[in-house]
Design an enzyme around this catalytic site. Structure first.
Site, PDB file in Angstrom:
ATOM      1  N   LYS A  81      78.978  45.921  43.183  1.00  0.00           N
ATOM      2  CA  LYS A  81      79.287  45.575  44.587  1.00  0.00           C
ATOM      3  C   LYS A  81      80.662  46.104  44.972  1.00  0.00           C
ATOM      4  CE  LYS A  81      79.041  41.851  47.972  1.00  0.00           C
ATOM      5  NZ  LYS A  81      78.309  42.710  48.922  1.00  0.00           N
ATOM      6  N   HIS A 114      78.934  38.265  42.265  1.00  0.00           N
ATOM      7  CA  HIS A 114      77.943  39.340  42.404  1.00  0.00           C
ATOM      8  C   HIS A 114      78.044  40.308  41.228  1.00  0.00           C
ATOM      9  CE1 HIS A 114      77.789  38.081  46.667  1.00  0.00           C
ATOM     10  NE2 HIS A 114      76.584  38.626  46.660  1.00  0.00           N
TER      11      HIS A 114
HETATM   12  N1  LIG Z   1      72.486  41.065  54.174  1.00  0.00           N
HETATM   13  C1  LIG Z   1      71.864  40.875  52.991  1.00  0.00           C
HETATM   14  O1  LIG Z   1      71.001  39.982  52.841  1.00  0.00           O
HETATM   15  C2  LIG Z   1      72.199  41.785  51.861  1.00  0.00           C
HETATM   16  C3  LIG Z   1      73.134  42.754  52.032  1.00  0.00           C
HETATM   17  N2  LIG Z   1      73.381  43.674  51.062  1.00  0.00           N
HETATM   18  C4  LIG Z   1      74.305  44.736  51.420  1.00  0.00           C
HETATM   19  O2  LIG Z   1      73.549  45.943  51.586  1.00  0.00           O
HETATM   20  C5  LIG Z   1      74.360  47.057  51.254  1.00  0.00           C
HETATM   21  C6  LIG Z   1      73.657  47.913  50.205  1.00  0.00           C
HETATM   22  O3  LIG Z   1      73.524  47.182  49.018  1.00  0.00           O
HETATM   23  P1  LIG Z   1      72.763  47.823  47.752  1.00  0.00           P
HETATM   24  O4  LIG Z   1      71.368  48.180  48.110  1.00  0.00           O
HETATM   25  O5  LIG Z   1      73.010  46.897  46.630  1.00  0.00           O
HETATM   26  O6  LIG Z   1      73.625  49.157  47.551  1.00  0.00           O
HETATM   27  P2  LIG Z   1      73.190  50.558  46.968  1.00  0.00           P
HETATM   28  O7  LIG Z   1      74.445  51.343  46.758  1.00  0.00           O
HETATM   29  O8  LIG Z   1      72.247  50.366  45.815  1.00  0.00           O
HETATM   30  O9  LIG Z   1      72.344  51.211  48.154  1.00  0.00           O
HETATM   31  C7  LIG Z   1      72.882  51.813  49.309  1.00  0.00           C
HETATM   32  C8  LIG Z   1      72.106  53.093  49.512  1.00  0.00           C
HETATM   33  O10 LIG Z   1      72.474  53.693  50.756  1.00  0.00           O
HETATM   34  C9  LIG Z   1      72.605  55.079  50.514  1.00  0.00           C
HETATM   35  N3  LIG Z   1      73.351  55.774  51.559  1.00  0.00           N
HETATM   36  C10 LIG Z   1      74.669  56.052  51.623  1.00  0.00           C
HETATM   37  N4  LIG Z   1      74.941  56.777  52.733  1.00  0.00           N
HETATM   38  C11 LIG Z   1      73.765  56.955  53.364  1.00  0.00           C
HETATM   39  C12 LIG Z   1      73.395  57.654  54.551  1.00  0.00           C
HETATM   40  N5  LIG Z   1      74.290  58.299  55.319  1.00  0.00           N
HETATM   41  N6  LIG Z   1      72.086  57.660  54.915  1.00  0.00           N
HETATM   42  C13 LIG Z   1      71.167  57.035  54.164  1.00  0.00           C
HETATM   43  N7  LIG Z   1      71.463  56.374  53.010  1.00  0.00           N
HETATM   44  C14 LIG Z   1      72.745  56.334  52.623  1.00  0.00           C
HETATM   45  C15 LIG Z   1      73.261  55.142  49.144  1.00  0.00           C
HETATM   46  O11 LIG Z   1      73.195  56.427  48.594  1.00  0.00           O
HETATM   47  P3  LIG Z   1      74.313  56.914  47.510  1.00  0.00           P
HETATM   48  O12 LIG Z   1      74.297  55.903  46.414  1.00  0.00           O
HETATM   49  O13 LIG Z   1      73.815  58.243  47.086  1.00  0.00           O
HETATM   50  O14 LIG Z   1      75.602  56.953  48.256  1.00  0.00           O
HETATM   51  C16 LIG Z   1      72.423  54.117  48.399  1.00  0.00           C
HETATM   52  O15 LIG Z   1      71.214  54.677  47.919  1.00  0.00           O
HETATM   53  C17 LIG Z   1      75.714  46.474  50.806  1.00  0.00           C
HETATM   54  O16 LIG Z   1      76.582  46.464  51.908  1.00  0.00           O
HETATM   55  C18 LIG Z   1      75.357  45.056  50.390  1.00  0.00           C
HETATM   56  O17 LIG Z   1      76.424  44.170  50.452  1.00  0.00           O
HETATM   57  C19 LIG Z   1      72.743  43.645  49.869  1.00  0.00           C
HETATM   58  C20 LIG Z   1      71.818  42.674  49.613  1.00  0.00           C
HETATM   59  C21 LIG Z   1      71.470  41.654  50.588  1.00  0.00           C
HETATM   60  O1  LIG Z   2      75.841  43.457  47.589  1.00  0.00           O
HETATM   61  C1  LIG Z   2      74.966  42.607  47.300  1.00  0.00           C
HETATM   62  O2  LIG Z   2      74.253  42.716  46.286  1.00  0.00           O
HETATM   63  C2  LIG Z   2      74.764  41.486  48.219  1.00  0.00           C
HETATM   64  N1  LIG Z   2      75.396  41.509  49.345  1.00  0.00           N
HETATM   65  C3  LIG Z   2      75.335  40.543  50.370  1.00  0.00           C
HETATM   66  C4  LIG Z   2      76.703  39.946  50.578  1.00  0.00           C
HETATM   67  O3  LIG Z   2      77.688  40.697  50.638  1.00  0.00           O
HETATM   68  O4  LIG Z   2      76.795  38.732  50.712  1.00  0.00           O
HETATM   69  C5  LIG Z   2      74.223  39.555  50.207  1.00  0.00           C
HETATM   70  C6  LIG Z   2      73.852  39.217  48.814  1.00  0.00           C
HETATM   71  O5  LIG Z   2      74.693  38.200  48.336  1.00  0.00           O
HETATM   72  C7  LIG Z   2      73.808  40.413  47.875  1.00  0.00           C
END
Ligand SMILES: NC(=O)C1=CN([C@@H]2O[C@H](COP(=O)(O)OP(=O)(O)OC[C@H]3O[C@@H](n4cnc5c(N)ncnc54)[C@H](OP(=O)(O)O)[C@@H]3O)[C@@H](O)[C@H]2O)C=CC1
Ligand SMILES: O=C(O)C1=N[C@H](C(=O)O)C[C@H](O)C1
Length: 269
Positions: free
Chosen positions: A160, A156
């Site tokens: 991450k 990744h």
């Molecule tokens: N299941 C799936 O298919 C996938 C899962 N993921 C997972 O999703 C999660 C997020 O990934 P990603 O988008 O890349 O991460 P990011 O850090 O880009 O986004 C997370 C967002 O959540 C915000 N946040 C933190 N605390 C709060 C709160 N209390 N209320 C509202 N918003 C909040 C963060 O703000 P700030 O940065 O200001 O703290 C940030 O903007 C990870 O756990 C990742 O592994 C990602 C892609 C696919």
């Molecule tokens: O953090 C990410 O970006 C992603 N998180 C998920 C994971 O932990 O598997 C899904 C995807 O691979 C992207």
């Protein structure tokens, strides 16, 4: 369906705002970020690069979920656990894409699902990875308990924060299910130093981080003189966002409970 996007300024949050705008039957009801976020007060559409949509990013979760049908949440474990409680109180759909949960977090989310929330939770919301998990389960079952060693490799982007990825663990669970064992009893999540030879029957994990890689996963089944590799390469976060919105629409008329993407996609049969 009126949806609240949590973490609307994040990588997935911005992708979700765009995908919701493209999806018939889904509308963006509210967009939420944490208290103190520099994104507060911004237009969620502008933030997502799709032009102004009139939804201002706020931090008041009670106001956001008032009148909403569901929440889509790709944030952080503590945030998602808290949000599951809100979803249970209001009887809402809660799609949880967040990864990095500890066992007690999973228990708390399970309790919320038993108390009125309709939760769809998956370490990966894409069609491809969930199909891959079915194939991994079948392969592990067909190959038997110990003739092939199973290793899960993932890469990744450098931002991450959790490892192994939620997807790697999901694929490890699928392999363990195919073998009829509990992953928690057989997982080797890190190796360092003089580890000794590989213990038979274990499922190993290896983690790579770097650059802008969206998400790459391989399950390697290594036998004597041959090796099978089952892989998924994600090239665009829209695959996760489309899966999450599909999950929310699917869950709208389902009874409260905890569901997986395999349920949503009909891959459990
Ligand atoms: N299941 C799936 O298919 C996938 C899962 N993921 C997972 O999703 C999660 C997020 O990934 P990603 O988008 O890349 O991460 P990011 O850090 O880009 O986004 C997370 C967002 O959540 C915000 N946040 C933190 N605390 C709060 C709160 N209390 N209320 C509202 N918003 C909040 C963060 O703000 P700030 O940065 O200001 O703290 C940030 O903007 C990870 O756990 C990742 O592994 C990602 C892609 C696919
Ligand atoms: O953090 C990410 O970006 C992603 N998180 C998920 C994971 O932990 O598997 C899904 C995807 O691979 C992207």
């Amino acid at each position: 369906m009126k949806l609240v996007v949590l973490g609307a300024a994040g990588r997935m949050g911005r992708t979700l705002v765009k995908v919701i705008a493209e999806t018939q039957g889904a509308t963006l009801h509210a967009a939420i970020e944490r208290d103190g976020s520099p994104a507060l007060g911004s237009d969620a559409g502008l933030m997502a690069g799709i032009g102004e949509n009139g939804v201002t990013i706020g931090s008041d979760i009670d106001a956001a979920i008032d009148g909403a049908d569901g929440i889509i949440d790709f944030t952080a474990p503590a945030v998602s656990v808290e949000m599951a409680r809100h979803a249970a109180d209001k009887g809402l759909v809660h799609v949880v894409g967040t990864t990095g949960f500890e066992a007690q977090d999973d228990d708390a989310i399970g309790n919320a699902a038993n108390s009125g929330a309709t939760i769809v939770k998956s370490g990966n919301m894409s069609l491809g990875v969930n199909l891959l998990a079915v194939l991994v389960e079948q392969a592990a079952r067909a190959l038997g308990p110990d003739a092939f060693d199973i290793e899960v490799l993932e890469m990744h982007h450098k931002h991450k924060v959790d490892a192994p990825s939620g997807t790697a663990l999901l694929l490890g669970e699928a392999a363990a299910k195919g073998r009829g064992i509990a992953l928690s009893d057989h997982a080797v999540r890190v190796r360092d130093g003089i580890t000794g030879p590989r213990e038979e029957g274990t499922i190993g994990f290896a983690t790579l981080r770097g650059g802008s890689v969206v998400g790459e996963h391989s399950v390697i089944l290594a036998g004597e003189g041959e090796r099978i590799e089952l892989s998924h390469l994600a090239g665009d976060r829209a695959i996760f966002a489309r899966g999450a919105v599909r999950a929310a629409l699917w869950a709208k008329d389902k009874p409260a409970g905890l569901y997986s993407m395999r349920d949503v996609l009909g891959l459990n049969a």
